[in-house]
Each structure stands twice: as structure tokens, then as C-alpha cells.
Design a protein around this motif. Structure first.
Motif, PDB file in Angstrom:
ATOM      1  N   THR A  92       0.745  -1.286   0.022  1.00  0.00           N
ATOM      2  CA  THR A  92       0.109   0.107  -0.161  1.00  0.00           C
ATOM      3  C   THR A  92       0.914   1.190  -0.153  1.00  0.00           C
ATOM      4  O   THR A  92       0.537   2.072  -0.660  1.00  0.00           O
ATOM      5  CB  THR A  92      -0.750  -0.012   1.163  1.00  0.00           C
ATOM      6  N   ALA A 196      -8.637  -0.252  -6.032  1.00  0.00           N
ATOM      7  CA  ALA A 196      -7.937   0.193  -4.683  1.00  0.00           C
ATOM      8  C   ALA A 196      -6.386   0.923  -5.162  1.00  0.00           C
ATOM      9  O   ALA A 196      -6.149   1.654  -4.511  1.00  0.00           O
ATOM     10  CB  ALA A 196      -7.568  -1.022  -3.756  1.00  0.00           C
ATOM     11  N   LEU A 231     -15.600  -0.964  -1.668  1.00  0.00           N
ATOM     12  CA  LEU A 231     -14.711  -2.162  -1.909  1.00  0.00           C
ATOM     13  C   LEU A 231     -15.576  -3.241  -1.730  1.00  0.00           C
ATOM     14  O   LEU A 231     -15.515  -4.333  -2.348  1.00  0.00           O
ATOM     15  CB  LEU A 231     -13.567  -2.103  -1.298  1.00  0.00           C
TER      16      LEU A 231
END
Length: 250
Positions: A92, A196, A231
Motif C-alpha cells: 500500500t 484500490a 470495495l
């Protein structure tokens, strides 16, 4: 007519030696990967994949990216492949850093290429080494999952990629053990991580002011409930075809 001499027993390898050589030939890539993962853990490489490290070194990183252009992009993809392949926590942060360096679109493409390539390498490695060995032994435990992944592989993988309820490395390995086709695996991975990836790259593109903030930033702060709900909704949509086919069967 000359008589052929009998084989020298000292030069004839016993059957167990041949089997051992075959096993070594099959498993050496997995052994190399395991050694690299152990080295990454011992060297504590994930300490470089934090917002604190990005804040501390952002000037040097920006200068390198500006000076080397295409080489910097390729290096970022290679680093991402290594992080995903070795299951180092911090993908991330890398996506945010890619957005910070290359913008939303460029950063998302770098992260998408690196994550997909890394996940596919792990998938192919597991399928070529563990797959033939565990296919029979693990079938009693993976029977129901294997049936579902074979009939609705794309929908299941897409849902798992959209809503990361399972660790990324598990989603890389299990499809390899149950025989999911490479094409299906790659397509579900690309489509599943796309939302994402663009989200975190967009966060990175506007990160300059946040890095100067005394409060700083962390991954948990970016995963707000609205984002998780979105999501989750996409993951539920991915499973609708599975539910529809199940209803039709019954």
C-alpha cells in the motif's frame, strides 16, 4: 563380435538418487524464494516501506525519479515485484509512493504492473513446484474450494482481490494448488486490484501537503469506512454471477 562390458556399479546411480535429483530440480526455485524471504525478514526491509521513511527521503526519491525518467519507472516496478513476490508488508505504501512520484495515472500503472507481475510469478512458482506434490494430498481439504474455484474462478478471485479479507499471498497460492488457469488468474488480479490501486495512487498524488502535516498519515487512516464499504459492494457484485448460477441449478 565384441562383448559389451557390464555397467560399473559405482557409476550407476540408485533410484532414490535419481528421485532426489528430480525433487531438487523441481524445488530449488522455491528454496531460493524461501531464502530470499528469510533474508528480507532478517534485514527488516519493511522498515523502509513506511510513511515516515517516505517523508524522510522524499527529496532524494523525487530527484532520482526526475533525473532518470524511464529507468526510475522500471526500477519502481521491479521493487514492487520484489515486495509482492517476497510477501513483504508495505505494498500500500509503495502504491502511494508511486502516485507521489509519477502522478495518479502513472503511479497506478506502475503499481498495477508490479503487483500483477509479482503475484503471477508466485502463482507460477507454486503451480510448478507445490502443485504436482500437493494436488493429491491437499484435495480432501481443498475439495469444496477447488470445485468452486474451477467453476467460478474469475468471480471468486475477483471478489478476493476487491475486498482483501485474505492475505495477498494466500490468494496467490491457493489458485495455483487447485489448477486455476493462468489467464483467469491474471485477469481477475488486474481487474480486482484496479480500484484500490487507483485510489491509493490518487492519495499519493496529493501527498506532499499531508507529509508536512504534524499528524502524518498511515495506511489505516486511508481505509475509511466509506472506502471499505465501496470495495465490499464491488466484491459482492463480483459474486452475483456465482449466486445466480447456484439459484438456477437449484
Amino acid at each position: 563380435m565384441p562383448m559389451s562390458s557390464p555397467p560399473d556399479p559405482l557409476c550407476t546411480a540408485p533410484p532414490w538418487t535419481t528421485r532426489a535429483c528430480r525433487c531438487c530440480g523441481r524445488f530449488w526455485p522455491l528454496a531460493v524464494l524461501a531464502a530470499a524471504m528469510l533474508a528480507a525478514w532478517l534485514l527488516d526491509l519493511d522498515r523502509y516501506l513506511t510513511f515516515a521513511a517516505l517523508r524522510e527521503h522524499r527529496a532524494q526519491i523525487q530527484d532520482l525519479a526526475a533525473a532518470h525518467g524511464v529507468v526510475a519507472v522500471l526500477a519502481a516496478v521491479a521493487i514492487y515485484v520484489g515486495v509482492v513476490g517476497l510477501s513483504i508488508p508495505g505494498a500500500t505504501i509503495l502504491t502511494v509512493a508511486a502516485g507521489f512520484l509519477f502522478g495518479t495515472l502513472g503511479g497506478a500503472l506502475v503499481a498495477l504492473a508490479g503487483a500483477t507481475a509479482g503475484a503471477t510469478l508466485v502463482f507460477l512458482l507454486a503451480r510448478g513446484t507445490l502443485g504436482p506434490v500437493l494436488a493429491g494430498r491437499a484435495r480432501p481439504f481443498l475439495g469444496r474450494m477447488e470445485c468452486g474455484l474451477r467453476s467460478d474462478a474469475f468471480s471468486y478471485l475477483l471478489a478476493l482481490r476487491l475486498m482483501p479479507v485474505c492475505p495477498f499471498w494466500i490468494v496467490n497460492l491457493v489458485p495455483a494448488l487447485v489448477g486455476v488457469p493462468v489467464r483467469t488468474y491474471v485477469l481477475a488480479t488486474v481487474v480486482g486490484i484496479l480500484p484500490a490501486t487507483f485510489l491509493f495512487a490518487a492519495v499519493g498524488a496529493g501527498l506532499d501537503g499531508m507529509l508536512d502535516s504534524p499528524a502524518g498519515l498511515d495506511a489505516a487512516a486511508m481505509l475509511k469506512p466509506k472506502i471499505l464499504l465501496a470495495l465490499g459492494a464491488l466484491a459482492a457484485l463480483a459474486l452475483l454471477p456465482v449466486a445466480f448460477r447456484r439459484l438456477r441449478r437449484h
